[in-house]
Design an enzyme around this catalytic site. Structure first.
Site, mmCIF file in Angstrom:
data_model
loop_
_atom_site.group_PDB
_atom_site.id
_atom_site.type_symbol
_atom_site.label_atom_id
_atom_site.label_comp_id
_atom_site.label_asym_id
_atom_site.label_seq_id
_atom_site.Cartn_x
_atom_site.Cartn_y
_atom_site.Cartn_z
ATOM 1 N N SER A 116 3.491 7.604 6.673
ATOM 2 C CA SER A 116 3.523 9.066 6.809
ATOM 3 C C SER A 116 2.189 9.658 7.244
ATOM 4 O O SER A 116 1.820 10.772 6.851
ATOM 5 C CB SER A 116 3.977 9.712 5.495
ATOM 6 O OG SER A 116 5.271 9.273 5.151
ATOM 7 N N ARG A 176 9.891 0.920 10.721
ATOM 8 C CA ARG A 176 10.910 1.965 10.759
ATOM 9 C C ARG A 176 10.691 2.977 9.650
ATOM 10 O O ARG A 176 10.063 2.692 8.619
ATOM 11 C CB ARG A 176 12.311 1.371 10.663
ATOM 12 C CG ARG A 176 12.673 0.733 9.348
ATOM 13 C CD ARG A 176 14.120 0.248 9.323
ATOM 14 N NE ARG A 176 14.428 -0.615 10.458
ATOM 15 C CZ ARG A 176 15.241 -0.261 11.459
ATOM 16 N NH1 ARG A 176 15.854 0.909 11.447
ATOM 17 N NH2 ARG A 176 15.468 -1.089 12.436
ATOM 18 N N GLY A 224 2.467 2.341 9.979
ATOM 19 C CA GLY A 224 3.353 2.380 8.830
ATOM 20 C C GLY A 224 4.538 3.317 8.993
ATOM 21 O O GLY A 224 4.589 4.161 9.886
ATOM 22 N N HIS A 225 5.503 3.172 8.089
ATOM 23 C CA HIS A 225 6.758 3.918 8.155
ATOM 24 C C HIS A 225 6.518 5.430 8.125
ATOM 25 O O HIS A 225 5.648 5.935 7.430
ATOM 26 C CB HIS A 225 7.687 3.512 7.008
ATOM 27 C CG HIS A 225 7.132 3.808 5.646
ATOM 28 N ND1 HIS A 225 6.378 2.896 4.949
ATOM 29 C CD2 HIS A 225 7.226 4.898 4.856
ATOM 30 C CE1 HIS A 225 6.024 3.408 3.788
ATOM 31 N NE2 HIS A 225 6.520 4.628 3.708
ATOM 32 N N ASN A 226 7.306 6.120 8.950
ATOM 33 C CA ASN A 226 7.307 7.581 9.050
ATOM 34 C C ASN A 226 6.003 8.168 9.569
ATOM 35 O O ASN A 226 5.788 9.386 9.482
ATOM 36 C CB ASN A 226 7.678 8.234 7.716
ATOM 37 C CG ASN A 226 9.134 8.026 7.356
ATOM 38 O OD1 ASN A 226 9.453 7.213 6.490
ATOM 39 N ND2 ASN A 226 10.041 8.720 8.033
#
Length: 332
Positions: free
Chosen positions: A262, A221, A242-244
């Protein structure tokens, strides 16, 4: 057991039959393992030499095939043998696991959940508060969908998969066994008093339509907003997103590859097996990252990179050739 004549199969493929066989075709199989009642395919000219020793009665081949099928054997010529073989596999596909009832008595479905028409929920599954499941969703036994998540119509979620709270899954998706959507992102910061402080992730995951997430893969998330997997993306087993991170449409990630936080992938990006992408990088539309590569800088649209650290594929091959020559010279 299903079986088809060569003409029945060609009714689906719309190819050109060369030669003939009286055998009924009972299954597809790879060239070196096929019996005389099975169909195979030759997707590249380098495999033509295997046909002589194969027992397959029929092969799906590209139009530029340079050999003849032989006695009581046949080819079906098509523009793309790989794609045509996928249609044959559809013909022989076996039935999916059956449900005796749409919602198994041992499934736990919160009273506030909204369940679409034709949706099936297997034994031991958990559907949390305010979850919304569209029409004809299939949830196999022991899957978990937590609070306020949404799943679009005709999506399949296999056993052991976990959809964490507030995540959004599109329609016509497949989430394979033990995949996890919406786990916490990996965020920790050093702290003199506490050692490592966990960074809370309050975002979610948004998965588009027609996406496939492989077994044991993880999509974390977002820290603030959403991790996004665009329409039509195909994610192999054991992949980490991975996140974002944000994936465009129709991206492919092969097994054991990973995106740090990201990362942005454009449309149609292909990531080879075991490749890893550093955080906060952008991989442009149509770029290809070779298997096992480590990407530490942005990649332009359409570029092919390879190596560790990844560089232009042509440069990587030149470097490897030079190293090979140096090693050879040094051993003299």
């Amino acid at each position: 057991m299903k079986s088809y004549s060569i003409s029945e199969i060609n009714d689906v493929l719309k190819g050109i039959i060369v030669g003939n066989t009286s055998e009924k075709i009972t299954a597809p199989e790879q060239l070196d393992m096929a019996s005389n009642t099975e169909i195979s395919f030759i997707g590249h000219k380098k495999y033509e030499k295997l046909w002589e020793h194969s027992k397959a009665c029929v092969a799906i081949v590209n139009e530029d095939i340079s050999i003849e099928p032989g006695e009581n054997r046949a080819f079906i010529k098509v523009k793309n043998a790989d794609l045509a073989m996928s249609l044959v596999l559809d013909l022989f596909e076996l039935p999916a696991p059956q449900f005796e009832t749409n919602i198994h008595p041992t499934a736990i479905v919160d009273k506030t959940a909204i369940i679409g028409n034709g949706t099936r929920i297997g034994a031991g599954s958990y559907i949390g508060p305010k979850v919304q499941l569209g029409e004809n969703v299939t949830i196999y036994p022991n899957a978990t969908i937590l609070d306020e998540s949404t799943v679009g119509k005709n999506t399949t979620i296999w056993s052991g998969a976990v959809i964490r709270e507030r995540c959004i899954i599109g329609s016509h998706c497949i989430i394979h066994p033990n995949a996890t959507i919406g786990a916490d992102g990996f965020g920790f910061r050093p702290c003199p008093e506490k050692g490592l402080v966990k960074i809370t992730h309050i975002g979610n995951v948004i998965i588009g339509n027609g996406v496939e997430i492989g077994a044991n893969s993880c999509v974390d998330r977002g820290k603030f907003s959403s991790t996004i997997v665009g329409d039509g993306c195909k994610i192999d087993n054991l992949v980490q997103i991975g996140h974002n991170s944000k994936l465009g449409r129709f991206c492919i990630m092969a097994g054991n590859s990973g995106l740090a936080g990201s990362v942005t992938l454009g449309n149609g990006v292909m990531i080879g097996g075991s490749a890893s992408i550093k955080d906060h990088l952008t991989i442009g539309d149509g770029a290809i990252v070779g298997a096992g590569s480590g990407v530490a800088a942005n990649v332009e649209a359409g570029k092919v990179v390879l190596g560790y650290p990844a560089v232009d594929a042509r440069d990587a091959l030149k470097q490897w050739a030079i190293l090979k020559r140096l090693a050879k010279d040094g051993s003299k």
